[in-house]
Scaffold this active site. Structure first.
Site, mmCIF file in Angstrom:
data_model
loop_
_atom_site.group_PDB
_atom_site.id
_atom_site.type_symbol
_atom_site.label_atom_id
_atom_site.label_comp_id
_atom_site.label_asym_id
_atom_site.label_seq_id
_atom_site.Cartn_x
_atom_site.Cartn_y
_atom_site.Cartn_z
ATOM 1 N N CYS A 169 0.780 -1.242 0.017
ATOM 2 C CA CYS A 169 -0.043 -0.077 -0.057
ATOM 3 C C CYS A 169 0.974 1.220 0.092
ATOM 4 O O CYS A 169 0.375 2.425 -0.030
ATOM 5 C CB CYS A 169 -0.880 -0.049 1.243
ATOM 6 S SG CYS A 169 -1.977 -1.482 1.201
ATOM 7 N N HIS A 299 -2.947 7.286 6.723
ATOM 8 C CA HIS A 299 -3.005 6.082 5.963
ATOM 9 C C HIS A 299 -4.486 5.457 6.295
ATOM 10 O O HIS A 299 -5.233 5.230 5.202
ATOM 11 C CB HIS A 299 -1.845 5.275 6.258
ATOM 12 C CG HIS A 299 -1.912 3.772 5.436
ATOM 13 N ND1 HIS A 299 -2.036 3.799 4.131
ATOM 14 C CD2 HIS A 299 -1.976 2.786 5.734
ATOM 15 C CE1 HIS A 299 -2.155 2.756 3.479
ATOM 16 N NE2 HIS A 299 -2.127 1.805 4.582
ATOM 17 N N GLU A 310 -0.670 3.851 13.547
ATOM 18 C CA GLU A 310 -0.406 5.249 13.131
ATOM 19 C C GLU A 310 -0.845 6.319 13.950
ATOM 20 O O GLU A 310 -0.163 7.392 13.850
ATOM 21 C CB GLU A 310 -1.099 5.298 11.714
ATOM 22 C CG GLU A 310 -0.830 6.699 10.858
ATOM 23 C CD GLU A 310 -1.873 6.798 9.865
ATOM 24 O OE1 GLU A 310 -1.377 7.484 8.785
ATOM 25 O OE2 GLU A 310 -2.848 6.033 9.709
ATOM 26 N N LYS A 327 -10.378 7.261 3.285
ATOM 27 C CA LYS A 327 -10.431 6.084 2.865
ATOM 28 C C LYS A 327 -12.142 5.679 2.848
ATOM 29 O O LYS A 327 -12.845 4.945 2.286
ATOM 30 C CB LYS A 327 -9.692 5.086 3.218
ATOM 31 C CG LYS A 327 -8.356 5.137 2.791
ATOM 32 C CD LYS A 327 -7.520 4.076 3.322
ATOM 33 C CE LYS A 327 -5.993 3.734 2.479
ATOM 34 N NZ LYS A 327 -5.194 5.057 2.685
ATOM 35 N N HIS A 332 -10.102 1.836 0.177
ATOM 36 C CA HIS A 332 -8.551 1.644 0.069
ATOM 37 C C HIS A 332 -8.099 1.115 -1.154
ATOM 38 O O HIS A 332 -8.564 0.004 -1.496
ATOM 39 C CB HIS A 332 -8.117 0.636 1.309
ATOM 40 C CG HIS A 332 -6.712 0.541 1.381
ATOM 41 N ND1 HIS A 332 -5.836 1.118 0.509
ATOM 42 C CD2 HIS A 332 -6.034 -0.121 2.304
ATOM 43 C CE1 HIS A 332 -4.486 0.673 1.001
ATOM 44 N NE2 HIS A 332 -4.734 0.136 2.102
ATOM 45 N N PHE A 390 2.209 -3.549 3.805
ATOM 46 C CA PHE A 390 2.422 -4.787 4.495
ATOM 47 C C PHE A 390 4.048 -4.892 4.586
ATOM 48 O O PHE A 390 4.519 -4.389 3.796
ATOM 49 C CB PHE A 390 1.712 -5.959 3.641
ATOM 50 C CG PHE A 390 0.435 -6.277 4.059
ATOM 51 C CD1 PHE A 390 -0.179 -5.408 4.986
ATOM 52 C CD2 PHE A 390 -0.195 -7.399 3.398
ATOM 53 C CE1 PHE A 390 -1.831 -5.843 5.314
ATOM 54 C CE2 PHE A 390 -1.679 -7.702 3.663
ATOM 55 C CZ PHE A 390 -2.204 -6.820 4.772
#
Length: 417
Positions: A169, A299, A310, A327, A332, A390
């Site tokens: 991502c 994010h 985060e 998002k 996403h 990831f």
């Protein structure tokens, strides 16, 4: 402002930009959706999947076809790229940049997480009795992550150094940093950057197996958040050197930071240490302090662990800086998320509005961040955008308007010996 390290090419002008997602094609559709606080997520009905979740498909991605001499590139991912390139006249602008700079002086650096995997999934459904894949299936032109790069090169005529970035991502955030380094080396004068990622069964059932899909439209930073809403999108930007006399509405990339904490294959470091490293590196490369950032596009995937990590990282570095995840509106978009949210950050700067998160009803008090549940009109100079993938692949980007760039250049001149 701090002055430890600044890449010599920064600032880089974001000369043109565009974004297409489930809320519509182009910047006007995206800005309207964010301003009106509405999303484009729908109940899953994609490719015969039977999952209890919400998705963000792009209209026409099913019906568009690539034909003629570029027909070998026909797959959902490349169709999505073509739709995205057509928005806001970006394709014409990119071709103009190739004419101005020369084909070999314009690079193409794009991010994607799955490329054209869907085409391979469909090919397996049409296997021959021998088990062989059907005639006409072309892995390199469809499935390969580099396929979309090659397709964009064919459409634009760019022939400079080009690559695909596939770091989950963070993919299409990292392309901005890659392009800045290529320009710094003198290999290119401009870069077409961005990200394209499309829906496929591998992604949907993969995230489902990790128990990360939400049965509702995702609600980042809400105490009741329970997973992501997978979407697709295409976003592009043209990066060039900052001009001596910029337009009043010019926007620049002024900082980037990357890290790879490799904490876990799919879970973030619980304290967001890799995220902190990326955000601090972005500040350092821009020559800014944390207090200089006016707004943060998080994010914010809406999984319990991602938002918690985060949130801790943002609180540690920035304290109470206004922030939100968009998002809830766009879903996403995975490998396209970095570029899509870079465009959202640019639109926030240009139109003086911090976009609120949608779907979230309240803010998880355990996260200790200044999360916006309502849009906020504000004059801004610097906006930071986070993209974390990831495996701990993290990237933070900082964008500035003309006033912000002028302040940075003035401070740089004062520090020069």
């Amino acid at each position: 402002m701090s002055g430890i390290f600044r890449p010599v090419t920064l600032p880089l002008r974001v000369s043109r930009f565009t974004a297409t997602s489930c809320v519509g094609e182009g910047n006007d559709a995206l800005r309207a959706a964010l301003h009106e606080r509405r999303g484009g997520l729908v109940r899953d009905g994609f490719a015969e999947s039977d999952l209890d979740t919400w998705l963000g498909p792009v209209a026409n991605a099913d019906t568009e076809r690539i034909d003629g001499e570029l027909a070998p590139f026909d797959c959902r991912n490349n169709r999505l790229a073509r739709i995205g390139l057509a928005a806001d006249g970006f394709l014409d602008d990119a071709r103009d940049a190739v004419r101005r700079h020369g084909a070999h002086r314009v690079g193409v650096i794009l991010g994607t997480s799955t490329g054209g995997v869907l085409e391979t999934e469909l090919a397996y459904r049409r296997r021959l009795p021998s088990g062989a894949l059907p005639p006409g299936f072309d892995y390199s032109a469809t499935h390969s992550p580099y396929s979309v790069v090659e397709y964009v090169r064919a459409l634009t005529g760019a022939r400079g150094p080009s690559t695909a970035v596939s770091s989950a991502c963070s993919s299409s955030a990292k392309v901005f940093a890659s392009a800045a380094r290529l320009i710094a080396t003198g290999l290119i004068d401009a870069a077409i950057v961005g990200g394209v990622d499309s829906l496929c069964q591998t992604t949907l059932y993969g995230f489902n197996s990790l128990e990360l899909l939400s049965s509702d439209p995702c609600r980042p930073y809400d105490p009741d958040r329970n997973g992501i809403s997978i979407s697709e999108g295409a976003a592009f930007a043209l990066l060039e050197r900052w001009p001596g006399r910029p337009d009043d509405d010019a926007i620049a990339l002024v900082g980037y930071g990357e890290s790879s904490d490799a904490h876990h294959m799919s879970s973030p470091h619980p304290e967001g240490l890799g995220a902190q490293i990326a955000m601090r590196a972005a500040l350092t490369s821009a020559g800014l302090d944390a207090g200089d950032i006016d707004y943060i596009n998080l994010h914010g995937t809406a999984t319990p662990s991602n938002d918690a990590a985060e949130g801790l990282a943002v609180s540690a570095v920035f304290g109470a800086t206004p922030c939100s995840s968009t998002k809830g509106a766009t879903g996403h978009t995975l490998g396209a998320a970095g570029a899509l949210e870079a465009v959202i950050s640019i639109l926030a700067l240009r139109h003086h509005e911090m976009p609120a998160g949608i779907n979230s009803k309240r803010v998880d008090p355990a996260l200790n961040v200044h999360y916006l549940l309502e849009n906020r009109a504000a004059e801004m100079r610097y906006v930071l955008s986070n993209s974390f993938g990831f495996g701990g692949t993290n990237c933070s980007l900082i964008f500035a308007n003309v006033a912000g760039v002028s302040d940075l250049l003035r401070a740089r001149d004062q520090e020069a010996p």
